[in-house]
Design a protein around this motif. Structure first.
Motif, mmCIF file in Angstrom:
data_model
loop_
_atom_site.group_PDB
_atom_site.id
_atom_site.type_symbol
_atom_site.label_atom_id
_atom_site.label_comp_id
_atom_site.label_asym_id
_atom_site.label_seq_id
_atom_site.Cartn_x
_atom_site.Cartn_y
_atom_site.Cartn_z
ATOM 1 N N LYS A 169 -54.038 -2.339 18.130
ATOM 2 C CA LYS A 169 -54.578 -3.052 19.228
ATOM 3 C C LYS A 169 -56.397 -3.333 19.518
ATOM 4 C CE LYS A 169 -50.847 -1.114 22.145
ATOM 5 N NZ LYS A 169 -50.906 -0.128 23.763
ATOM 6 N N ILE A 170 -57.224 -3.549 18.666
ATOM 7 C CA ILE A 170 -58.329 -3.799 18.243
ATOM 8 C C ILE A 170 -58.793 -5.419 19.240
ATOM 9 C CG2 ILE A 170 -58.238 -4.705 16.392
ATOM 10 C CD1 ILE A 170 -60.849 -2.813 17.455
ATOM 11 N N ASP A 171 -58.101 -6.551 18.865
ATOM 12 C CA ASP A 171 -58.014 -7.403 19.538
ATOM 13 C C ASP A 171 -57.573 -7.284 20.960
ATOM 14 O OD1 ASP A 171 -55.000 -6.652 19.653
ATOM 15 O OD2 ASP A 171 -54.261 -8.775 19.813
ATOM 16 N N ALA A 172 -57.515 -6.070 21.734
ATOM 17 C CA ALA A 172 -57.466 -6.052 23.238
ATOM 18 C C ALA A 172 -58.333 -5.891 23.696
ATOM 19 C CB ALA A 172 -55.947 -5.677 23.902
ATOM 20 N N ASP A 173 -59.050 -5.254 22.526
ATOM 21 C CA ASP A 173 -60.170 -3.987 23.525
ATOM 22 C C ASP A 173 -61.209 -5.139 23.832
ATOM 23 O OD1 ASP A 173 -59.371 -1.313 23.275
ATOM 24 O OD2 ASP A 173 -59.240 -1.056 21.309
ATOM 25 N N LEU A 174 -61.536 -5.692 22.024
ATOM 26 C CA LEU A 174 -62.811 -7.133 22.063
ATOM 27 C C LEU A 174 -62.333 -8.076 23.200
ATOM 28 C CD1 LEU A 174 -62.717 -6.901 17.891
ATOM 29 C CD2 LEU A 174 -64.708 -5.690 19.114
ATOM 30 N N TYR A 175 -61.658 -8.399 23.143
ATOM 31 C CA TYR A 175 -61.136 -9.358 24.863
ATOM 32 C C TYR A 175 -62.007 -8.561 25.546
ATOM 33 C CZ TYR A 175 -58.651 -11.913 27.624
ATOM 34 O OH TYR A 175 -58.573 -12.997 28.523
ATOM 35 N N ALA A 204 -62.936 17.157 14.341
ATOM 36 C CA ALA A 204 -61.264 17.928 14.366
ATOM 37 C C ALA A 204 -60.998 18.587 12.732
ATOM 38 C CB ALA A 204 -60.368 16.959 14.755
ATOM 39 N N GLY A 205 -61.963 18.698 12.461
ATOM 40 C CA GLY A 205 -62.063 18.906 10.849
ATOM 41 C C GLY A 205 -60.829 17.998 10.309
ATOM 42 N N ILE A 206 -61.778 16.610 10.128
ATOM 43 C CA ILE A 206 -60.785 15.945 9.074
ATOM 44 C C ILE A 206 -62.771 14.415 8.754
ATOM 45 C CG2 ILE A 206 -59.614 13.938 8.016
ATOM 46 C CD1 ILE A 206 -57.936 15.184 9.772
ATOM 47 N N PRO A 207 -63.443 14.832 7.444
ATOM 48 C CA PRO A 207 -64.753 14.155 7.177
ATOM 49 C C PRO A 207 -64.542 12.649 6.849
ATOM 50 C CG PRO A 207 -64.816 16.466 6.118
ATOM 51 C CD PRO A 207 -62.972 16.363 6.988
ATOM 52 N N ASN A 208 -65.239 12.519 7.118
ATOM 53 C CA ASN A 208 -65.756 10.791 5.489
ATOM 54 C C ASN A 208 -64.413 10.311 5.434
ATOM 55 O OD1 ASN A 208 -68.230 11.764 5.463
ATOM 56 N ND2 ASN A 208 -67.159 12.800 3.521
ATOM 57 N N THR A 209 -63.390 9.898 6.898
ATOM 58 C CA THR A 209 -62.293 9.385 6.916
ATOM 59 C C THR A 209 -62.335 8.116 7.341
ATOM 60 O OG1 THR A 209 -61.011 11.222 8.107
ATOM 61 C CG2 THR A 209 -59.729 9.535 8.298
ATOM 62 N N THR A 210 -61.672 7.410 6.035
ATOM 63 C CA THR A 210 -61.695 5.375 6.830
ATOM 64 C C THR A 210 -60.349 5.399 7.796
ATOM 65 O OG1 THR A 210 -62.102 4.787 4.347
ATOM 66 C CG2 THR A 210 -60.916 3.517 5.672
ATOM 67 N N VAL A 211 -60.749 4.618 8.447
ATOM 68 C CA VAL A 211 -60.070 4.201 9.733
ATOM 69 C C VAL A 211 -59.890 2.506 9.566
ATOM 70 C CG1 VAL A 211 -59.789 4.080 12.190
ATOM 71 C CG2 VAL A 211 -61.149 6.066 10.811
ATOM 72 N N PHE A 212 -58.405 1.943 9.926
ATOM 73 C CA PHE A 212 -58.524 0.536 9.301
ATOM 74 C C PHE A 212 -58.162 -0.257 10.491
ATOM 75 C CE2 PHE A 212 -57.176 2.482 5.616
ATOM 76 C CZ PHE A 212 -58.123 1.572 4.156
ATOM 77 N N LEU A 213 -59.194 -1.018 11.537
ATOM 78 C CA LEU A 213 -59.277 -1.423 12.422
ATOM 79 C C LEU A 213 -58.249 -2.470 12.855
ATOM 80 C CD1 LEU A 213 -62.420 -1.453 14.245
ATOM 81 C CD2 LEU A 213 -61.115 0.339 14.150
ATOM 82 N N ILE A 214 -57.137 -2.930 13.347
ATOM 83 C CA ILE A 214 -56.033 -3.835 13.125
ATOM 84 C C ILE A 214 -55.539 -4.531 14.595
ATOM 85 C CG2 ILE A 214 -55.292 -2.921 11.185
ATOM 86 C CD1 ILE A 214 -52.013 -2.935 12.759
#
Length: 406
Positions: A169-175, A204-214
């Motif tokens: 829902k990145i489109d809604a956030d940016l809007y 939370a204990g998960i470093p250097n993670t890739t997150v995909f914004l879609i």
């Protein structure tokens, strides 16, 4: 020297990539003792195996994060299409729900129940969800990733499976941000959202993670293509093949990737078609196995999204009239493929240039030059190559019309 090198590279591009070294050795030894007839059962088994390759993708996350919309987008569907995952319903089931691809039913996306309960225990959850059946997991969030998401990701990693984080829902956030602020930099805002997600997962204990914004409604924007490439890159050859062929045609690049995969199937199909019991095709002078030939072309048509149902689904998703999409396709490629269609189009009727084909074939194990210039093997090879070339060019035109790409 330059010509020889480029010829070798062209030949190498035809080398099949779906065989293990052991399988290639067996093909060679079987051919040495029994010729083509002894090789055919091995190729039939391989073709069947490729067609029936299962790929199971688990999609999890809290209720309301857009899992169903994401699953539909990955299958090229919108919520009104037949077989679409229901969108907007309150989650009540505690069982995984599988959604097969409309043309490749062995590729399935599984909607797993939400992870939002305060009683959530990652290990128990994965056991109940039949953890072992999935090739990888996608955790979807519509905001910050929560403690349960991190717990689940750790357990998935510990059990030896891959896990990907998708911020939907990145489109809604940016809007919303665009409406609130006089000065707005979309790229900078996306990086802030991404950093916030990564930072939360790190705590939370998960470093250097890739997150995909879609955005599941805009598959050609944001990180959707990066996500697909990451999933593709982490799969083995045969699973990767199934994943790419199941992707909706949303870019010229996807169409060309499908073309490269299907080209590597053609020599096997041509070998099977070149055997005993072939039937002449009306309008062509040579005999081919019509069932194999037509079945392959219909499969190519569906993978390229040019069958009638796929074009209607694409029209629904993009808001383009289906007639406009069909206008981009040559009329003879729409509808049912028959022997008469093959003869009328002229696929395979041109002179087969044996020297050029032999160049491509001499790296293919076993087959080499065992078939003569007038064989149905070479004719089937040429018909399928010509058909795939036509379908690829038409699929590219459809993509450009659907997504208004110049």
């Amino acid at each position: 020297m330059g010509g020889s090198s480029s010829s070798q590279q062209a030949a190498q591009s035809q080398t099949p990539t779906f065989f293990t070294q052991e399988e290639l050795s067996k093909l060679k030894s079987e051919f040495a003792t029994g010729g083509v007839e002894k090789v055919k059962p091995l190729l039939e088994k391989k073709v069947t195996g490729l067609t029936n390759t299962e790929l199971n993708i688990a999609v999890t996350g809290d209720t309301g994060t857009g899992k169903s919309t994401f699953i539909n987008a990955m299958r090229g569907l919108c919520s009104e299409d037949e077989g679409a995952a229901a969108v907007g319903n309150t989650e009540t089931t505690m069982k995984p729900t599988g959604y097969p691809h409309p043309n490749l039913p062995n590729v399935r996306y599984w909607d797993l129940p939400g992870t939002g309960s305060t009683q959530f225990i990652a290990g128990s959850y994965l056991r109940e969800m039949q953890f072992k059946k999935y090739d990888f997991f996608i955790i979807v969030s519509a905001g910050r990733f929560r403690e349960n998401d991190a717990k689940l990701a750790k357990e998935i990693k510990w059990l030896g499976k891959r896990c990907y984080f998708v911020r939907s829902k990145i489109d809604a956030d940016l809007y919303s941000m665009r409406r609130e602020r006089k000065e707005f930099d979309e790229g900078a805002e996306m990086e802030m959202i991404r950093s916030d997600c990564v930072s939360g997962l790190g705590k939370a204990g998960i470093p250097n993670t890739t997150v995909f914004l879609i955005s599941s409604f805009e598959p050609d924007r944001y990180d959707f293509n990066r996500l697909k490439e990451a999933l593709e890159d982490d799969l083995t050859n045969i699973k990767k093949r199934a994943f790419i062929l199941a992707l909706p045609i949303e870019s010229v690049e996807i169409v060309r990737k499908k073309n490269e995969i299907l080209k590597k199937d053609i020599w096997m199909l041509a070998t099977l078609s070149g055997g005993v019991g072939a039937i002449p095709i009306p309008g062509l002078s040579l005999a081919c196995d019509i069932g194999i030939l037509i079945g392959a072309i219909i499969h190519f048509q569906e993978c390229m999204g040019l069958d009638d149902a796929s074009l209607h689904r694409l029209a629904n998703r993009t808001g383009k009239p289906v007639e406009e999409l069909k206008a981009a396709v040559k009329p003879h490629l729409l509808g049912k493929i028959t022997p008469d269609v093959i003869a009328r189009i002229g696929w395979g009727t041109a002179v087969v240039t044996v020297s050029a084909l032999e160049l491509a074939l001499n790296v293919i194990p076993v087959i080499g030059s065992i078939f003569g210039a007038g064989s149905s093997f070479l004719m089937t090879l040429k018909i399928l190559r010509d058909a795939l070339k036509d379908l690829t060019e038409n699929a590219e035109r459809v993509v450009r019309v659907a997504f208004e790409i110049n």
